[in-house]
Design a protein around this motif. Structure first.
Motif, PDB file in Angstrom:
ATOM      1  N   LEU A  26       0.823  -1.212   0.000  1.00 21.82           N
ATOM      2  CA  LEU A  26       0.000   0.000   0.000  1.00 21.82           C
ATOM      3  C   LEU A  26       0.857   1.262   0.000  1.00 21.82           C
ATOM      4  N   LEU A  27       1.968   1.236   0.732  1.00 22.38           N
ATOM      5  CA  LEU A  27       2.891   2.373   0.727  1.00 22.38           C
ATOM      6  C   LEU A  27       3.452   2.608  -0.671  1.00 22.38           C
ATOM      7  N   SER A  28       3.786   1.523  -1.342  1.00 25.79           N
ATOM      8  CA  SER A  28       4.313   1.620  -2.708  1.00 25.79           C
ATOM      9  C   SER A  28       3.268   2.208  -3.651  1.00 25.79           C
ATOM     10  N   ILE A  29       2.017   1.793  -3.488  1.00 28.12           N
ATOM     11  CA  ILE A  29       0.937   2.303  -4.341  1.00 28.12           C
ATOM     12  C   ILE A  29       0.728   3.795  -4.101  1.00 28.12           C
ATOM     13  N   GLU A  30       0.781   4.226  -2.843  1.00 25.40           N
ATOM     14  CA  GLU A  30       0.632   5.653  -2.544  1.00 25.40           C
ATOM     15  C   GLU A  30       1.761   6.464  -3.176  1.00 25.40           C
ATOM     16  N   GLU A  31       2.965   5.915  -3.143  1.00 28.47           N
ATOM     17  CA  GLU A  31       4.104   6.623  -3.748  1.00 28.47           C
ATOM     18  C   GLU A  31       3.917   6.776  -5.258  1.00 28.47           C
ATOM     19  N   LYS A  32       3.398   5.748  -5.909  1.00 32.74           N
ATOM     20  CA  LYS A  32       3.169   5.824  -7.350  1.00 32.74           C
ATOM     21  C   LYS A  32       2.095   6.856  -7.684  1.00 32.74           C
ATOM     22  N   ILE A  33       1.069   6.924  -6.852  1.00 33.56           N
ATOM     23  CA  ILE A  33       0.020   7.921  -7.065  1.00 33.56           C
ATOM     24  C   ILE A  33       0.585   9.325  -6.895  1.00 33.56           C
ATOM     25  N   ALA A  34       1.430   9.501  -5.882  1.00 32.38           N
ATOM     26  CA  ALA A  34       2.033  10.809  -5.635  1.00 32.38           C
ATOM     27  C   ALA A  34       2.944  11.222  -6.790  1.00 32.38           C
ATOM     28  N   SER A  68       6.719   6.923   8.833  1.00 34.37           N
ATOM     29  CA  SER A  68       5.936   7.981   9.484  1.00 34.37           C
ATOM     30  C   SER A  68       4.523   8.085   8.919  1.00 34.37           C
ATOM     31  N   ARG A  69       4.328   7.535   7.719  1.00 31.11           N
ATOM     32  CA  ARG A  69       3.004   7.615   7.086  1.00 31.11           C
ATOM     33  C   ARG A  69       2.053   6.524   7.572  1.00 31.11           C
ATOM     34  N   VAL A  70       2.517   5.641   8.436  1.00 28.10           N
ATOM     35  CA  VAL A  70       1.652   4.576   8.970  1.00 28.10           C
ATOM     36  C   VAL A  70       1.183   4.966  10.363  1.00 28.10           C
ATOM     37  N   ARG A  71      -0.134   5.020  10.540  1.00 30.27           N
ATOM     38  CA  ARG A  71      -0.718   5.335  11.838  1.00 30.27           C
ATOM     39  C   ARG A  71      -1.568   4.157  12.317  1.00 30.27           C
ATOM     40  N   GLY A  72      -1.983   4.197  13.577  1.00 26.55           N
ATOM     41  CA  GLY A  72      -2.741   3.060  14.092  1.00 26.55           C
ATOM     42  C   GLY A  72      -3.754   3.441  15.157  1.00 26.55           C
ATOM     43  N   LEU A  73      -4.845   2.674  15.201  1.00 24.66           N
ATOM     44  CA  LEU A  73      -5.827   2.734  16.283  1.00 24.66           C
ATOM     45  C   LEU A  73      -5.962   1.328  16.839  1.00 24.66           C
ATOM     46  N   ARG A  74      -6.132   1.232  18.150  1.00 22.27           N
ATOM     47  CA  ARG A  74      -6.320  -0.079  18.754  1.00 22.27           C
ATOM     48  C   ARG A  74      -7.590  -0.090  19.600  1.00 22.27           C
ATOM     49  N   PHE A  75      -8.497  -1.015  19.307  1.00 32.88           N
ATOM     50  CA  PHE A  75      -9.695  -1.184  20.109  1.00 32.88           C
ATOM     51  C   PHE A  75      -9.368  -1.907  21.410  1.00 32.88           C
ATOM     52  N   GLN A 107      -7.191  -8.990  -0.702  1.00 33.92           N
ATOM     53  CA  GLN A 107      -7.852  -9.788  -1.732  1.00 33.92           C
ATOM     54  C   GLN A 107      -8.525  -8.889  -2.750  1.00 33.92           C
ATOM     55  N   ASP A 108      -8.985  -7.727  -2.292  1.00 33.13           N
ATOM     56  CA  ASP A 108      -9.461  -6.697  -3.219  1.00 33.13           C
ATOM     57  C   ASP A 108      -8.230  -6.035  -3.825  1.00 33.13           C
ATOM     58  N   ASP A 109      -8.243  -5.801  -5.105  1.00 35.55           N
ATOM     59  CA  ASP A 109      -7.056  -5.373  -5.849  1.00 35.55           C
ATOM     60  C   ASP A 109      -6.630  -3.952  -5.457  1.00 35.55           C
ATOM     61  N   PRO A 110      -5.559  -3.780  -4.682  1.00 32.80           N
ATOM     62  CA  PRO A 110      -5.148  -2.435  -4.263  1.00 32.80           C
ATOM     63  C   PRO A 110      -4.610  -1.586  -5.407  1.00 32.80           C
ATOM     64  N   ASP A 111      -4.204  -2.208  -6.504  1.00 43.49           N
ATOM     65  CA  ASP A 111      -3.732  -1.435  -7.648  1.00 43.49           C
ATOM     66  C   ASP A 111      -4.848  -0.574  -8.241  1.00 43.49           C
ATOM     67  N   LYS A 112      -6.092  -0.906  -7.934  1.00 44.07           N
ATOM     68  CA  LYS A 112      -7.227  -0.132  -8.432  1.00 44.07           C
ATOM     69  C   LYS A 112      -7.412   1.182  -7.676  1.00 44.07           C
ATOM     70  N   ILE A 113      -6.661   1.362  -6.572  1.00 37.16           N
ATOM     71  CA  ILE A 113      -6.770   2.604  -5.815  1.00 37.16           C
ATOM     72  C   ILE A 113      -6.380   3.792  -6.681  1.00 37.16           C
ATOM     73  N   SER A 114      -5.373   3.607  -7.519  1.00 40.93           N
ATOM     74  CA  SER A 114      -4.947   4.676  -8.424  1.00 40.93           C
ATOM     75  C   SER A 114      -6.090   5.094  -9.353  1.00 40.93           C
TER      76      SER A 114
END
Length: 315
Positions: A26-34, A68-75, A107-114
């Motif tokens: 996902l980080l790689s995909i965001e970089e390509k979009i940027a 630094s671009r990865v954040r988290g919430l914990r229930f 399982q859902d194609d993350p490359d489609k985010i672009s």
């Protein structure tokens, strides 16, 4: 267009086996979009740990320290997939202009985010990820899924067939969605009701890279039932129709019994009596169960308990 921030929300429950590789992808995909300068350089990932009992939160901490671009919430405990999505969107919307939700197994194609971002840039507030191929599903799952969509359509529920929770939403669409206060939330049934401009991208779902599905048959059936009862009162109306039909049939049978008695043609039939009693008893029990389900959901809404409790946060 002005610089826009993208946040990818990833609900995760016991996903220690797939999370590191999924986030790297996902980080790689965001970089390509940027790099394409579609929405500038502002992008991050928000992982929501839905009360995992394995090393999921530990891995989220490690990813946060490394990126630094990865954040988290914990229930504080397991509140469910839908609550994790809502919590992620509620947190992400504080800084994001558009939000993509996708499961940790990818399982859902993350490359489609672009492609989703492109459609957002063209004016779409909601972009659905829609499966155009179910060859990876078993015959049972494929048949029941199609049947479920048909039943919902018959009941008057507006739903996007073959769409789960992989979608992009604009800031205003998320804000409108979060204004819906109900606790028994069936997200994929609520989103089409928002009324904003929509579009879709199509993809083929892939098998999990590792780990086990978090939606076995029992959970799938419960989720499907929640979808019906949270979006329509058609089952209650069906009970009314069945009750009316049963009453009319009873009146007809009473008239028939009186006529047969007057003609002296009555026959003592134990089998027919027992079948009738069991049938009516079964209909009554089912009817009470359906009505009880709605009453139970009303009780949960009236209590106004929080949808989730956040134990920890990584910004």
């Amino acid at each position: 267009m002005d610089t826009q921030k993208l946040t990818i929300v990833v609900p995760a429950y016991n996903e220690e086996e797939v999370l590191p590789s999924s986030i790297q992808r996902l980080l790689s995909i965001e970089e390509k979009i940027a790099e394409r300068n579609v929405m500038g350089q502002r992008a991050d990932i928000l992982i929501v740990d839905d009360g995992s009992t394995d090393r999921t939160w530990e891995i989220i901490n490690q990813l946060h320290q490394a990126h630094s671009r990865v954040r988290g919430l914990r229930f504080s405990r397991n509140f469910g997939h839908q609550s994790a999505l809502i919590a992620g969107m509620a947190e992400a919307i504080k800084t994001a202009d558009m939000i993509v939700t996708i499961d940790a197994d990818l399982q859902d194609d993350p490359d489609k985010i672009s492609e989703m971002v492109d459609k957002y840039a063209d004016g779409a507030d909601i972009v659905y990820g829609v499966r155009n191929n179910r060859d990876t599903d078993s015959w049972f799952k494929r048949t029941t899924a199609q049947g479920y969509y048909k039943i919902l359509k018959l009941l008057g529920v507006e739903l996007v067939p073959n769409h789960a929770d992989f979608r992009l939403m604009s800031k205003r669409a998320v804000e409108t969605f979060l204004s819906y206060p109900e606790r028994n939330m069936f997200i994929r049934g609520i989103i089409p009701k928002l009324g904003y401009k929509t579009d879709a991208v199509y993809y083929k779902r892939t098998p999990r890279m590792a780990g086990e599905s978090k939606y076995p048959l029992k959970k799938m059936l419960a989720f499907a039932w929640d979808g019906i009862t949270s979006l329509t009162i058609a089952p209650v109306r069906l009970i009314l129709i069945l009750g009316t039909a049963a009453t009319l049939l009873a009146i007809a049978m009473m008239a028939y019994a009186v006529i047969m008695k007057m003609l002296g043609l009555t026959v003592h039939g134990w089998s027919s009596l027992m079948v009738s009693l069991w049938f009516i008893g079964g209909v009554q029990m089912i009817s009470l169960g359906v009505i009880g389900e709605y009453i139970g959901k009303l009780m949960n809404e009236v209590k106004e308990r929080p949808r989730y409790t956040i134990q920890a946060k990584l910004n």
